[in-house]
Every structure is written in C-alpha cells, then in structure tokens.
Enzyme design. Structure first.
Site, mmCIF file in Angstrom:
data_model
loop_
_atom_site.group_PDB
_atom_site.id
_atom_site.type_symbol
_atom_site.label_atom_id
_atom_site.label_comp_id
_atom_site.label_asym_id
_atom_site.label_seq_id
_atom_site.Cartn_x
_atom_site.Cartn_y
_atom_site.Cartn_z
ATOM 1 N N SER A 1 10.101 38.356 52.460
ATOM 2 C CA SER A 1 11.336 37.679 52.896
ATOM 3 C C SER A 1 11.449 36.380 52.124
ATOM 4 C CB SER A 1 11.264 37.369 54.393
ATOM 5 O OG SER A 1 12.314 36.493 54.768
ATOM 6 N N GLU B 1 5.186 39.929 40.670
ATOM 7 C CA GLU B 1 6.457 39.190 40.772
ATOM 8 C C GLU B 1 7.009 39.193 42.198
ATOM 9 O OE1 GLU B 1 7.740 37.467 38.429
ATOM 10 O OE2 GLU B 1 6.737 38.215 36.642
ATOM 11 N N TYR C 1 6.423 33.980 61.209
ATOM 12 C CA TYR C 1 6.979 35.058 60.368
ATOM 13 C C TYR C 1 6.931 34.620 58.899
ATOM 14 C CZ TYR C 1 10.720 38.096 58.487
ATOM 15 O OH TYR C 1 11.468 38.980 57.741
ATOM 16 N N ALA C 2 7.379 33.387 58.631
ATOM 17 C CA ALA C 2 7.376 32.872 57.255
ATOM 18 C C ALA C 2 5.959 32.775 56.714
ATOM 19 C CB ALA C 2 8.073 31.509 57.208
ATOM 20 N N GLY D 1 15.318 64.961 53.152
ATOM 21 C CA GLY D 1 14.228 65.827 52.692
ATOM 22 C C GLY D 1 12.878 65.149 52.630
ATOM 23 N N GLY E 1 7.851 51.573 58.072
ATOM 24 C CA GLY E 1 9.080 51.021 58.652
ATOM 25 C C GLY E 1 10.310 51.788 58.201
ATOM 26 N N ILE F 1 19.992 40.443 55.583
ATOM 27 C CA ILE F 1 20.435 41.821 55.350
ATOM 28 C C ILE F 1 20.897 42.380 56.693
ATOM 29 C CG2 ILE F 1 19.785 44.105 54.454
ATOM 30 C CD1 ILE F 1 19.447 41.878 52.339
ATOM 31 N N ALA G 1 3.444 34.638 57.548
ATOM 32 C CA ALA G 1 2.993 36.005 57.248
ATOM 33 C C ALA G 1 3.592 36.479 55.929
ATOM 34 C CB ALA G 1 3.394 36.946 58.383
ATOM 35 N N LYS G 2 4.872 36.232 55.721
ATOM 36 C CA LYS G 2 5.551 36.710 54.504
ATOM 37 C C LYS G 2 5.037 35.967 53.263
ATOM 38 C CE LYS G 2 8.272 39.815 56.444
ATOM 39 N NZ LYS G 2 8.061 41.249 56.199
HETATM 40 N N1 LIG Z 1 17.078 42.197 57.843
HETATM 41 C C1 LIG Z 1 16.833 41.066 57.222
HETATM 42 O O1 LIG Z 1 17.694 40.179 57.161
HETATM 43 C C2 LIG Z 1 15.501 40.828 56.554
HETATM 44 C C3 LIG Z 1 15.359 39.676 55.790
HETATM 45 C C4 LIG Z 1 14.152 39.431 55.168
HETATM 46 C C5 LIG Z 1 13.112 40.339 55.275
HETATM 47 N N2 LIG Z 1 13.276 41.467 56.025
HETATM 48 C C6 LIG Z 1 12.122 42.376 56.111
HETATM 49 O O2 LIG Z 1 12.526 43.685 55.770
HETATM 50 C C7 LIG Z 1 11.725 44.625 56.480
HETATM 51 C C8 LIG Z 1 12.624 45.610 57.209
HETATM 52 O O3 LIG Z 1 13.414 44.880 58.121
HETATM 53 P P1 LIG Z 1 14.741 45.485 58.779
HETATM 54 O O4 LIG Z 1 15.711 44.386 58.850
HETATM 55 O O5 LIG Z 1 15.097 46.760 58.135
HETATM 56 O O6 LIG Z 1 14.189 45.701 60.280
HETATM 57 P P2 LIG Z 1 14.353 46.916 61.306
HETATM 58 O O7 LIG Z 1 13.957 46.353 62.624
HETATM 59 O O8 LIG Z 1 15.683 47.561 61.157
HETATM 60 O O9 LIG Z 1 13.212 47.924 60.792
HETATM 61 C C9 LIG Z 1 11.852 47.624 60.898
HETATM 62 C C10 LIG Z 1 11.095 48.902 61.151
HETATM 63 O O10 LIG Z 1 9.695 48.608 61.224
HETATM 64 C C11 LIG Z 1 9.159 49.434 62.238
HETATM 65 N N3 LIG Z 1 7.902 48.884 62.743
HETATM 66 C C12 LIG Z 1 7.725 47.730 63.424
HETATM 67 N N4 LIG Z 1 6.435 47.616 63.775
HETATM 68 C C13 LIG Z 1 5.786 48.700 63.294
HETATM 69 C C14 LIG Z 1 4.446 49.154 63.346
HETATM 70 N N5 LIG Z 1 3.496 48.435 63.962
HETATM 71 N N6 LIG Z 1 4.124 50.313 62.744
HETATM 72 C C15 LIG Z 1 5.080 51.046 62.116
HETATM 73 N N7 LIG Z 1 6.375 50.682 62.043
HETATM 74 C C16 LIG Z 1 6.712 49.523 62.635
HETATM 75 C C17 LIG Z 1 10.230 49.454 63.309
HETATM 76 O O11 LIG Z 1 10.036 50.532 64.213
HETATM 77 C C18 LIG Z 1 11.485 49.579 62.476
HETATM 78 O O12 LIG Z 1 11.844 50.934 62.255
HETATM 79 C C19 LIG Z 1 10.815 43.809 57.418
HETATM 80 O O13 LIG Z 1 9.546 43.648 56.820
HETATM 81 C C20 LIG Z 1 11.533 42.477 57.507
HETATM 82 O O14 LIG Z 1 10.652 41.411 57.787
HETATM 83 C C21 LIG Z 1 14.444 41.731 56.667
#
Ligand SMILES: NC(=O)c1ccc[n+]([C@@H]2O[C@H](COP(=O)([O-])OP(=O)(O)OC[C@H]3O[C@@H](n4cnc5c(N)ncnc54)[C@H](O)[C@@H]3O)[C@@H](O)[C@H]2O)c1
Length: 246
Positions: free
Chosen positions: A135, A234, A148-149, A53, A15, A181, A151-152
């Site tokens: 999350s 943790e 989603y919850a 890089g 990701g 975020i 899964a997390k």
């Molecule tokens: N943004 C928030 O508020 C928040 C809060 C809690 C948790 N998170 C978690 O943080 C992580 C990143 O989230 P983000 O906000 O940066 O999201 P984002 O959508 O900006 O980035 C997620 C990335 O995952 C990639 N992705 C999705 N499915 C994929 C797959 N099958 N194979 C490879 N790549 C894949 C997407 O292409 C994307 O680049 C996630 O796991 C999300 O659940 C985010």
C-alpha cells in the site's frame, strides 16, 4: 502480459475472493496462467475461480502449517501474489495489542508464510515471480492506519530482501503499492472514517479519482510475467500518483 507460449505458468494468489485479489485472479487467468485462488471466504473464492477457470482453495494465510501443506499439495508455483489483507481505521492510541497482532499477522506475517512455502521450488527450478500487494501507506504512513502502514512498510523491506537473496536464481520479487482502490476493504474503512475520509483519499491522488482492481491487476500481471525478468526489488505505485516523490 502473456506467459511464455510453451510454458503454462502456475500462480498462487492469496486474497483472491474479493476486490483487488479477484481482479488479479481473473487477469492472470486471462493471460493464460493456471491460477489457484486462495482465501478465507470459500463461496466467494469459488465464484471468482469459476468465472475464469481458476482453482479455489480455502486457506488462512496466517496458518503456517496449512500454507505449507496446501503449497505442497497444489504446487509447485512459478508465481506468488500476496494480496490478502485487512485494515482497521482507528487512531493508534485507540487500538491495542490484539488489533496489532491481527493487522501484522495478515498483512505481514502471512507474506512470510507463503514466501517460505513457495521459494524452495522456485529456487530449484531457477524461476519465480513474487508480487506483494502492499500500500502507499507503507511509504507515506497513514492517519488512522499506523499499524497497517507498519505492516505494509515491512512487506516492502522484506520484498527487497527476498529480491537480493534470489536475484541470481531467476526469481524476482516486487511490490505493487495501491492507493485508494474501490473495493469492499476501502468501503469498510470509509464507513468507519466517514465520507470525508473518501474525499481526502481522492484529493490525495493526482488523478482525482479512486482506482479499480483491474488497474492494480494490470501492474501485477506485468511484474508476474516472463518479460519482467529484469525488474526486481521495486515498489510500483498504482495510486493515481499519490506516492509520487516518495
Ligand atoms: N482497496 C484499497 O484501497 C487498498 C489500498 C492499498 C492497499 N490495498 C491492499 O490490497 C489488498 C487487497 O485489498 P482489497 O481492497 O481488495 O480488500 P478486500 O477486503 O476486498 O479483499 C481482501 C481479501 O483478503 C482475504 N483475507 C483476509 N484475511 C485473510 C486470511 N487470513 N487468509 C486468507 N485470505 C484472507 C479476504 O477474505 C478478502 O477476500 C490488501 O492487501 C490491501 O491491504 C488495498
């Protein structure tokens, strides 16, 4: 947190093309690690990699065979950061099995795929750092994000289990649990849930603001460092205190 001066650690970040993952790729690269930025989005992954890089690879983390093949080609890895994720804002009764499968596949099953691929080499070398981006929803639940919850929360239990199985092999496994975020994923959820959702998310923090990808990356960098050898199993909230007491 810099890697040990005489060893250039190699990291796989999933990701890595967007949001938090992109910040992690840049931070680990700046810390001196050799980083592979894996994502579905080829051009965005390439842009992030070129900015710091790192090496970009197009990878669907839900594809077990492809994950095995890419890890065999690009590994072995000292550090694995699972950050790929998808969200969908909808009440549970408005969703169906196809939604559940997609949410569980990317947010939970993919973590199993990558972990299964990198662990044997980590065990053989007696060193590894696994950091899973879950999350606060995994501890607190989420109104409009039940699957989603789930899964997390599963990622948290899985991570603790991997920590238990590998603690004596020099391998740590930890979770970073972000709160709200400011990333494309959050903006998409807010778009679906309305501006009131953003206000409610912000109000749920003690800090009264959204976090940044860089703030999550700082926590990941610590847990991925040599210096975090005695921290395992943790869950570290990076959520403006949203999860305090959970
Ligand atoms: N943004 C928030 O508020 C928040 C809060 C809690 C948790 N998170 C978690 O943080 C992580 C990143 O989230 P983000 O906000 O940066 O999201 P984002 O959508 O900006 O980035 C997620 C990335 O995952 C990639 N992705 C999705 N499915 C994929 C797959 N099958 N194979 C490879 N790549 C894949 C997407 O292409 C994307 O680049 C996630 O796991 C999300 O659940 C985010």
């Amino acid at each position: 947190m810099a890697a040990a001066s005489n060893v250039r650690r190699r990291a796989l970040v999933t990701g890595g093309a967007s949001g938090i993952g992109a910040a992690i790729v840049r931070r680990l690269s700046a810390d001196g690690l050799d980083v592979v930025c894996a994502d579905l989005q080829a051009e965005a992954a390439q842009r992030v990699a070129e900015s710091c890089g790192a090496t970009a690879v197009v990878l669907d983390v839900c594809d077990f065979a492809r994950v095995q093949a890419e890890v065999a080609r690009l590994g072995p890895f000292d550090v694995l950061v699972n950050c790929a994720g998808v969200d969908q804002h909808a009440f549970f009764t408005k969703t169906g099995p196809a939604d559940w499968r997609r949410l569980l596949a990317v947010n939970l099953e993919a973590v199993l795929n990558t972990t299964h691929a990198v662990l044997p080499a980590m065990q053989a070398q007696g060193y590894g750092r696994i950091v899973n981006v879950a999350s606060e929803a995994g501890r607190l639940g989420s109104r409009g994000g039940s699957v989603y919850a789930a899964a997390k929360g599963g990622v948290m239990a899985f991570t603790r289990s991997i920590a238990r199985e590998n603690g004596r092999k020099g391998i740590t496994a930890n979770v970073v649990a972000p709160g709200p975020i400011d990333t494309p994923l959050l903006r998409q959820a807010v778009h679906a849930g309305g501006e009131r959702l953003l206000g409610a998310m912000t109000d749920a923090t003690l800090t009264g603001r959204l976090g940044t990808g860089e703030e999550v990356a700082a926590a990941v960098a610590f847990l991925a460092s040599d210096g975090a050898a005695y921290v395992t199993g943790e869950v570290l909230g990076v959520s403006g205190g949203m999860g305090c007491g959970a």
